[in-house]
Design an enzyme around this catalytic site. Structure first.
Site, mmCIF file in Angstrom:
data_model
loop_
_atom_site.group_PDB
_atom_site.id
_atom_site.type_symbol
_atom_site.label_atom_id
_atom_site.label_comp_id
_atom_site.label_asym_id
_atom_site.label_seq_id
_atom_site.Cartn_x
_atom_site.Cartn_y
_atom_site.Cartn_z
ATOM 1 N N CYS A 1 -2.982 0.897 6.988
ATOM 2 C CA CYS A 1 -2.967 0.198 8.274
ATOM 3 C C CYS A 1 -3.574 1.092 9.345
ATOM 4 C CB CYS A 1 -1.537 -0.163 8.667
ATOM 5 S SG CYS A 1 -0.482 1.275 8.858
ATOM 6 N N GLU B 1 5.787 -3.780 11.755
ATOM 7 C CA GLU B 1 4.686 -2.812 11.680
ATOM 8 C C GLU B 1 3.540 -3.531 10.998
ATOM 9 O OE1 GLU B 1 6.591 0.353 13.641
ATOM 10 O OE2 GLU B 1 4.517 -0.140 13.150
ATOM 11 N N ASN C 1 0.781 -1.243 0.000
ATOM 12 C CA ASN C 1 0.000 0.000 0.000
ATOM 13 C C ASN C 1 0.810 1.289 0.000
ATOM 14 O OD1 ASN C 1 0.748 -0.478 2.667
ATOM 15 N ND2 ASN C 1 -1.058 0.592 3.468
HETATM 16 P P1 NAP Z 1 1.390 -8.979 3.568
HETATM 17 O O1 NAP Z 1 0.571 -9.847 2.706
HETATM 18 O O2 NAP Z 1 1.648 -9.364 4.947
HETATM 19 O O3 NAP Z 1 2.781 -8.735 2.773
HETATM 20 C C1 NAP Z 1 3.719 -7.855 3.292
HETATM 21 C C2 NAP Z 1 5.097 -8.232 2.732
HETATM 22 O O4 NAP Z 1 5.500 -9.490 3.265
HETATM 23 C C3 NAP Z 1 5.104 -8.407 1.216
HETATM 24 O O5 NAP Z 1 6.333 -7.954 0.721
HETATM 25 C C4 NAP Z 1 5.003 -9.922 1.068
HETATM 26 O O6 NAP Z 1 5.482 -10.382 -0.172
HETATM 27 C C5 NAP Z 1 5.912 -10.338 2.210
HETATM 28 N N1 NAP Z 1 5.771 -11.726 2.619
HETATM 29 C C6 NAP Z 1 4.718 -12.544 2.467
HETATM 30 N N2 NAP Z 1 5.002 -13.764 3.001
HETATM 31 C C7 NAP Z 1 6.267 -13.686 3.510
HETATM 32 C C8 NAP Z 1 7.140 -14.599 4.188
HETATM 33 N N3 NAP Z 1 6.779 -15.846 4.460
HETATM 34 N N4 NAP Z 1 8.370 -14.178 4.550
HETATM 35 C C9 NAP Z 1 8.767 -12.907 4.266
HETATM 36 N N5 NAP Z 1 7.996 -11.989 3.626
HETATM 37 C C10 NAP Z 1 6.770 -12.384 3.263
HETATM 38 O O7 NAP Z 1 0.750 -7.516 3.644
HETATM 39 P P2 NAP Z 1 0.204 -6.597 2.448
HETATM 40 O O8 NAP Z 1 -1.041 -7.224 1.915
HETATM 41 O O9 NAP Z 1 1.297 -6.283 1.502
HETATM 42 O O10 NAP Z 1 -0.171 -5.272 3.240
HETATM 43 C C11 NAP Z 1 -1.380 -5.156 3.914
HETATM 44 C C12 NAP Z 1 -1.226 -5.451 5.369
HETATM 45 O O11 NAP Z 1 -0.104 -4.724 5.860
HETATM 46 C C13 NAP Z 1 -2.403 -4.972 6.189
HETATM 47 O O12 NAP Z 1 -2.666 -5.875 7.210
HETATM 48 C C14 NAP Z 1 -1.935 -3.664 6.789
HETATM 49 O O13 NAP Z 1 -2.550 -3.296 7.978
HETATM 50 C C15 NAP Z 1 -0.484 -3.944 6.996
HETATM 51 N N6 NAP Z 1 0.288 -2.688 6.997
HETATM 52 C C16 NAP Z 1 0.792 -2.257 8.159
HETATM 53 C C17 NAP Z 1 1.485 -1.049 8.173
HETATM 54 C C18 NAP Z 1 2.085 -0.496 9.426
HETATM 55 O O14 NAP Z 1 2.951 0.401 9.307
HETATM 56 N N7 NAP Z 1 1.686 -0.942 10.597
HETATM 57 C C19 NAP Z 1 1.656 -0.312 7.025
HETATM 58 C C20 NAP Z 1 1.117 -0.823 5.860
HETATM 59 C C21 NAP Z 1 0.413 -2.037 5.842
HETATM 60 P P3 NAP Z 1 4.413 -10.709 -1.340
HETATM 61 O O15 NAP Z 1 3.789 -9.402 -1.722
HETATM 62 O O16 NAP Z 1 5.275 -11.276 -2.408
HETATM 63 O O17 NAP Z 1 3.431 -11.696 -0.773
HETATM 64 O O1 G3P Z 2 -0.662 1.747 5.888
HETATM 65 C C1 G3P Z 2 0.389 2.598 5.786
HETATM 66 C C2 G3P Z 2 0.513 3.355 6.973
HETATM 67 O O2 G3P Z 2 1.743 3.362 7.317
HETATM 68 C C3 G3P Z 2 -0.332 4.549 6.889
HETATM 69 O O3 G3P Z 2 0.330 5.673 6.624
HETATM 70 O O4 G3P Z 2 0.431 8.063 6.496
HETATM 71 O O5 G3P Z 2 -1.509 6.867 5.509
HETATM 72 O O6 G3P Z 2 -1.284 7.014 7.958
HETATM 73 P P1 G3P Z 2 -0.555 6.994 6.647
#
Ligand code: NAP
Ligand code: G3P
Length: 483
Positions: free
Chosen positions: A292, A258, A162
């Site tokens: 997120c 995160e 994202n």
């Molecule tokens: P995701 O499916 O967990 O993927 C995140 C990253 O992890 C991607 O690069 C993914 O690669 C990689 N990955 C997947 N399986 C892995 C493994 N076994 N080992 C190492 N890396 C692996 O998350 P997303 O769909 O990209 O993002 C959405 C989620 O992220 C939401 O839950 C959101 O809340 C959270 N998020 C949190 C924050 C924060 O700062 N707290 C910010 C943004 C998003 P692939 O794409 O190749 O699967």
């Molecule tokens: O999901 C990405 C997170 O880090 C949100 O950033 O700046 O949109 O609150 P912001």
């Protein structure tokens, strides 16, 4: 703004300072969430290429760590300039690859350049400390402790879809500035944007091998990267499920996670409704709620619930729905699977008698903004992170009930409290389990020099520029025992 997808590009991986096709001869097709067609191909790197990349990073890291902070900073400042110079092209890639509105994509690139420049300045002003032995009872004043920051070695940076540029650079920049080598694994749906970000870094003449960009599906190459003995620190942003998996894989190395959120907006009966409505609207629906930090539930005092729901309804029905090329607020979700997941949460709530205020309309992966009222605790949408434009409203009788519901969530990223009584708001804020509590404002990461953290299933460790520099380095203590 270039919108037409020209000849499909097969992007190379950046391995040991060279742009290379993978010996796997395998590529991954990248689909555009709104164009609903392939927009390019990226490499599926092999475990062997990961080994070589990590070895090269360790080799280059030795001389990189010897450079002065200013010398390292000069590369990063040039990187920031390159990003801004290519912001149109990079923003177009972000828009086409993750479906983010063009203006927001452009903002992400500029925000990233600012983050990189600030990281350089912050590191230049982190001076360490010195202590004298006699500061402790019986200590010798001829014993002087010098505490500096030292790099960890090679950092693995894994980013989500994202914010394919900002949430990648928020790891790569502090890692490099702290003197580390870097292995960067972008989200597959974000790889093209990540590649363009690293093309800008490559133009700075960064020492070859110091950083490699290893594209490939996390489900295929992820565990190998995470468990690799050559990795000295991991900074991961993504879903809580993946984060939990990682924390089981890794052994004895620093890990910053995160993760997901279910950020509540607690609306007290004395809230300024204009402020609450404006913040909840922006907090819940920007980029279709694929943040997120998006507001993902409303806990409103029943005395003002009807008024709030009515006002949210009229604002939601004014939202622009459509293509990111028109900067619509509600855009198609990242893929059909995510849209199915969100629709499932809506259906579950309606089956359990939630009130549909507006929305529940869908075209492929475009989910129209949906407001559900009278949501109860047996409904999944009360607890699960949708990562989509659905907002559940739960009516409460008191601050205590709102706090209890807020804290019963497995998540603890951020929360918003709306009340015009600052003492009351601070009292509630103190009791809510979250990394950050916003009073009379939307939940959001940043400004990027603020600490950013999640508690419980929302994460481990702290981001934010200063804290990222700390988490990607360690204290080095040198004690002078003078005669
Ligand atoms: P995701 O499916 O967990 O993927 C995140 C990253 O992890 C991607 O690069 C993914 O690669 C990689 N990955 C997947 N399986 C892995 C493994 N076994 N080992 C190492 N890396 C692996 O998350 P997303 O769909 O990209 O993002 C959405 C989620 O992220 C939401 O839950 C959101 O809340 C959270 N998020 C949190 C924050 C924060 O700062 N707290 C910010 C943004 C998003 P692939 O794409 O190749 O699967
Ligand atoms: O999901 C990405 C997170 O880090 C949100 O950033 O700046 O949109 O609150 P912001």
């Amino acid at each position: 703004m270039a919108s037409n997808v020209s000849e499909l590009t097969t992007y190379k991986a950046y391995l040991q300072g060279e742009w290379k096709k993978s010996s796997s001869d395998e590529t991954i097709a990248i689909q555009s969430p709104y164009l609903r067609k392939t927009i390019g191909y990226v490499q599926a790197v092999t475990q062997g290429e990961v080994d070589e990349a990590i070895k090269a990073a360790h080799k280059a890291q030795k001389s990189w760590a010897e450079l002065s902070l200013s010398e390292r900073g000069a590369y990063l400042d040039k990187w920031a300039d390159e990003l801004v110079n290519n912001s149109e092209d990079i923003a177009t890639a972000i828009m086409q690859e993750v479906g983010k509105g063009f203006k927001d994509a452009k903002k992400e690139v500029v925000r990233t350049a600012d983050l990189i420049r600030y990281t350089v300045q912050e590191a230049l002003h982190m001076h360490g400390e010195s202590l004298k032995g006699d500061g402790f009872p019986g200590g010798d004043q001829k014993k002087i402790g010098i505490v500096e920051r030292a790099p960890l070695g090679v950092v693995l940076a894994i980013s989500p879809f994202n914010y394919p540029v900002n949430l990648a650079a928020s790891k790569v920049a502090p890692a490099l500035m702290a003197g580390n080598g870097v292995i960067f694994k972008p989200a597959t749906q974000g790889s093209i944007s990540g590649i363009k970000m690293i093309q800008a870094l490559d133009k700075t003449g960064l020492p070859k091998g110091l950083l490699s960009l290893t594209t490939g599906r996390g489900s295929v190459i992820g565990d190998y990267l995470v468990e690799h003995k050559g990795i000295d620190m991991i900074s991961f942003t993504g879903g809580s499920g993946t984060g939990r998996h990682l924390s089981k894989q890794t052994a004895m190395i620093p890990l910053v996670l995160e993760l997901g959120g279910k950020d509540p907006a607690l609306v007290a009966e004395d809230a300024d409704m204009d402020v609450a409505v404006k913040s909840i609207m922006n907090g819940a629906f920007s980029y279709s709620g694929q943040r997120c930090t998006a507001i993902k539930r409303v806990l409103v005092n029943e005395k003002v619930a009807d008024e709030l729901v009515a006002r949210l309804k009229s604002e939601i029905e004014k939202l622009t729905v459509g293509s990111p090329e028109e900067d619509s607020t509600i855009v198609p979700l990242i893929d059909d699977k995510s849209a199915d997941f969100v629709q499932g949460l809506i259906d579950d709530a309606l089956n359990k008698k939630a009130t549909l205020v507006t929305g529940n309309k869908r075209q492929d992966n475009l989910i129209y903004p949906t407001l559900l009222d009278k949501v109860t605790e047996d409904m999944d949408v009360a607890w699960i992170e949708p990562f989509g434009p659905v907002l559940p409203v739960i009516r409460v009788k008191s601050d205590e009930e709102a706090i209890e519901l807020a804290n019963r969530s497995e998540f603890g990223l951020q929360a918003s409290i709306f009340s015009q009584d600052i003492d009351r708001a601070l009292e509630v804020a103190r009791q809510v389990e979250a990394g950050t509590v916003q009073i009379n404002g939307r939940t959001e990461r940043g400004p990027d020099h603020f600490p950013f953290l999640g508690v419980k299933a929302s994460g481990m460790g702290v981001q934010g520029i200063h804290h990222s520099l700390l988490s990607m380095s360690r204290e080095r203590v040198t004690v002078l025992n003078l005669k």
